[in-house]
Design a protein around this motif. Structure first.
Motif, PDB file in Angstrom:
ATOM      1  N   ALA A  36     -41.329  27.266  11.917  1.00  0.00           N
ATOM      2  CA  ALA A  36     -40.767  26.681  13.138  1.00  0.00           C
ATOM      3  C   ALA A  36     -41.000  27.582  14.343  1.00  0.00           C
ATOM      4  CB  ALA A  36     -39.276  26.431  12.961  1.00  0.00           C
ATOM      5  N   ILE A 277     -32.496  24.312  13.157  1.00  0.00           N
ATOM      6  CA  ILE A 277     -33.542  25.037  13.877  1.00  0.00           C
ATOM      7  C   ILE A 277     -33.320  24.774  15.363  1.00  0.00           C
ATOM      8  CG2 ILE A 277     -36.028  25.259  14.252  1.00  0.00           C
ATOM      9  CD1 ILE A 277     -36.385  24.301  11.328  1.00  0.00           C
ATOM     10  N   THR A 295     -31.343  29.014  13.034  1.00  0.00           N
ATOM     11  CA  THR A 295     -32.456  29.879  13.402  1.00  0.00           C
ATOM     12  C   THR A 295     -32.905  29.613  14.837  1.00  0.00           C
ATOM     13  OG1 THR A 295     -34.305  28.420  12.834  1.00  0.00           O
ATOM     14  CG2 THR A 295     -33.269  29.615  11.034  1.00  0.00           C
ATOM     15  N   SER A 305     -40.489  31.315  12.826  1.00  0.00           N
ATOM     16  CA  SER A 305     -39.488  31.361  11.751  1.00  0.00           C
ATOM     17  C   SER A 305     -40.129  30.826  10.474  1.00  0.00           C
ATOM     18  CB  SER A 305     -38.268  30.503  12.110  1.00  0.00           C
ATOM     19  OG  SER A 305     -37.579  31.019  13.221  1.00  0.00           O
TER      20      SER A 305
END
Length: 562
Positions: A36, A277, A295, A305
């Motif tokens: 990501a 995310i 994250t 990520s």
């Protein structure tokens, strides 16, 4: 020796295995890999990544589509089913090499990188809903005719899917963009549900999002979850353009001190939503909040990520999440020739236009950083350029908003700045709007600098043009911070009953950043002049007059007694 019939032999073997415990041995979990990024902002080229390690500040070169492509190529060699996703602001507020092509180069690059889906971000709405849909689906009909389809005359749109469960077209009652996308990997249906911060209307042009409603993020995501469950998805991932902040390192495992809007949103999500995310705050973190993993991968493609999902092979349910934020280092992996070649192509097409000299400046670097009073040298310079460009309209006062300045204005050793360096400062293609405001409305606008939706947000300071000055007191309550009698134009105190002619960009003119006083002004006229064009012309005119513009120091138009 006794011989058993084939069917009885199989039954006997199964019985023996069961007795020995072999038949009950649990199967190893399936491993799904997700990569990501967020807030790419059109950073086709790499740049400096500043971070802390063991309490010390460090700087490395990181990012760039060539380096990201190399990393993804290597990781897909380990897992061909790897999924690549985003959390918004992939474009908008971009460097000149992307913005000069209406960000089509960045969307093409992300498509070449194999992105599956991304939540929309607030910057995806910078140019309005129509342009966002064109960027998604392709075509050349655009209000940015000078940029659209100039890199590729057959722009076909992004191959990945933008998601926004909480953006509703009020005319149809349906979402403007899909709420979710279901991907299948290793026989597992993974649902990505997207959302953008509900406060998007406060940071984009009102006219560009007319007819859209931005709903509560958590409520919208929970609603979409019911739909993807019904379609057979068993693993659920939230992609959301809203974030938080922490003092912990960008790669601190399971960090614990995350704060900000994303935390309250996460706590209201369905318990099955374990992976979030995020984006928007340009911070790197990999935190735990109430058993959920949240994250964010900094910004600009400097960090990715890497997320591993452990999935039960029988129920297909998520059993574990492991996250590692990694710096994207150029040269760490063998090059992906396609991405390296595309970057080379875009760079060559862009260089001649971006390298065009504009003017000699009064300083090598003109910063946008605020002093204690909330004034910045670059804000002074841009406001003066807007004032000069609109003086034929009778304008007496101009303002620039801090969020509209994306980079410091830099020059070479000869103090000459280029078109590319100017464009990266003002990448939004905003136009100049002139209007009538009373002295009372101007004072209200100044007071609105300290009205923000989030307690941890900084004040949205305005940068005034030459001749306008005032003083404020931070000890006074919000709404009363401007010191009475201190607001002056050319040394004369502002008359609250008198009407003044004012110029701002169209973002502010529509009440952007919470400045409703500008939205309520009278006799508005959009000059259709780009702020960038006015800026470049001002720099050039001053240079030709032998008075290079700009300074590294503030002009002293704003004072504070705090």
């Amino acid at each position: 020796m006794r011989i058993f019939p084939p069917g009885r032999s199989a039954i006997l073997l199964a019985t023996i295995l069961l007795a020995s415990g072999c038949a009950t041995r649990p199967q190893a979990p399936l491993e799904l890999n997700v990569v990501a990024l967020n807030d790419f902002h059109g950073h086709l080229e790499g740049g400096k990544f500043n971070y802390k390690i063991n309490g010390q500040q460090a700087t490395v070169q990181a990012g760039g589509i060539d380096a990201i492509g190399a990393a993804l190529q290597a990781w897909r060699a380990e897992d061909k089913d790897l999924m690549f996703v985003g959390a918004g602001d992939l474009v908008g507020a971009s460097p000149a090499m992307s913005s000069m092509w209406a960000d089509e180069a960045s969307l093409t690059a992300l498509s070449m990188l194999g992105m599956n889906a991304s939540s929309a971000g607030n910057h995806e709405f910078d140019q309005g809903r129509t342009e966002l849909l064109r960027q998604q689906h392709g075509g050349c009909e655009s209000h940015r005719a000078d940029k659209a389809c100039k890199l590729d005359p057959d722009y076909r749109g992004a191959s990945f899917t933008y998601l926004a469960a909480n953006v509703i077209d009020t005319a149809t009652g349906k979402t403007l963009l899909p709420a979710y996308k279901i991907e299948e990997a290793k026989g597992v249906k993974v649902a990505y549900i997207g959302a953008v911060l509900k406060d998007t209307p406060s940071v984009v042009l009102a006219s560009g999002i007319a007819g859209l409603s931005f709903l509560d993020e958590a409520d919208s995501i929970n609603k979409a979850l019911a739909e993807v469950r019904a379609k057979g998805a068993t693993v659920f991932v939230v992609l959301i353009h809203e974030g938080g902040h922490t003092d912990e390192a960008f790669n601190e495992p399971d960090c614990k001190n995350l704060k900000g809007p994303i935390v309250s949103i996460a706590k209201r999500l369905d318990p099955e939503l374990k992976l979030i995310i995020s984006g928007h705050t340009h911070q790197g973190f990999q935190c735990k909040v109430d058993g959920r993993t949240i994250t964010q991968a900094e910004m600009g493609g400097h960090v990715l990520s890497r997320i591993k999902l452990a999935v039960d092979p029988q129920s297909r349910a998520l059993r574990g999440i492991t996250v590692r934020n990694v710096v994207v280092k150029p040269g760490e992996y063998p090059a992906d020739p396609r991405l390296a070649g595309y970057l080379k192509q875009v760079r060559e097409r862009s260089e001649s236009a971006l390298a065009r000299p504009v003017a000699r400046l009064g300083a090598k670097s003109i910063p946008r950083k605020l002093n204690a009073a909330g004034e910045a040298p670059l804000g002074n310079l841009i406001a003066d350029a807007v004032l000069e460009a609109s003086k034929d309209e009778g304008v007496q006062i101009a303002f620039m908003n801090g969020g509209g300045m994306r980079k410091d204005l830099e020059a070479g050793d000869n103090l000459v700045t280029t078109y590319g360096q100017a464009q990266v400062v003002l990448p939004f293609s905003n136009t100049i709007v002139v209007m009538d405001m009373t002295g009372a409305q101007l004072r209200t606008a100044l007071e609105q600098q300290w009205i923000r939706k989030h307690a941890d947000s900084q004040a949205a300071m305005l940068h005034p043009s030459r001749g306008f000055a005032y003083r404020w007191d931070g000890a006074r309550p919000k709404g009363q911070r401007v010191v009475p009698g201190s607001v002056k134009l050319d040394g004369v105190a502002l008359d609250e009953a008198k009407t003044y002619r004012v110029a701002v960009n169209n973002f502010l003119a529509e009440g952007g950043d919470g400045f409703t006083a500008f939205a309520q002004a009278a006799n508005k006229r959009n000059t259709q002049m780009l702020d960038l064009d006015a800026f470049v012309r001002y720099l050039s005119d001053n240079d030709r007059a032998g008075k290079p513009a700009g300074s590294s120091a503030v002009a002293g138009r704003v004072e504070t007694t705090k």
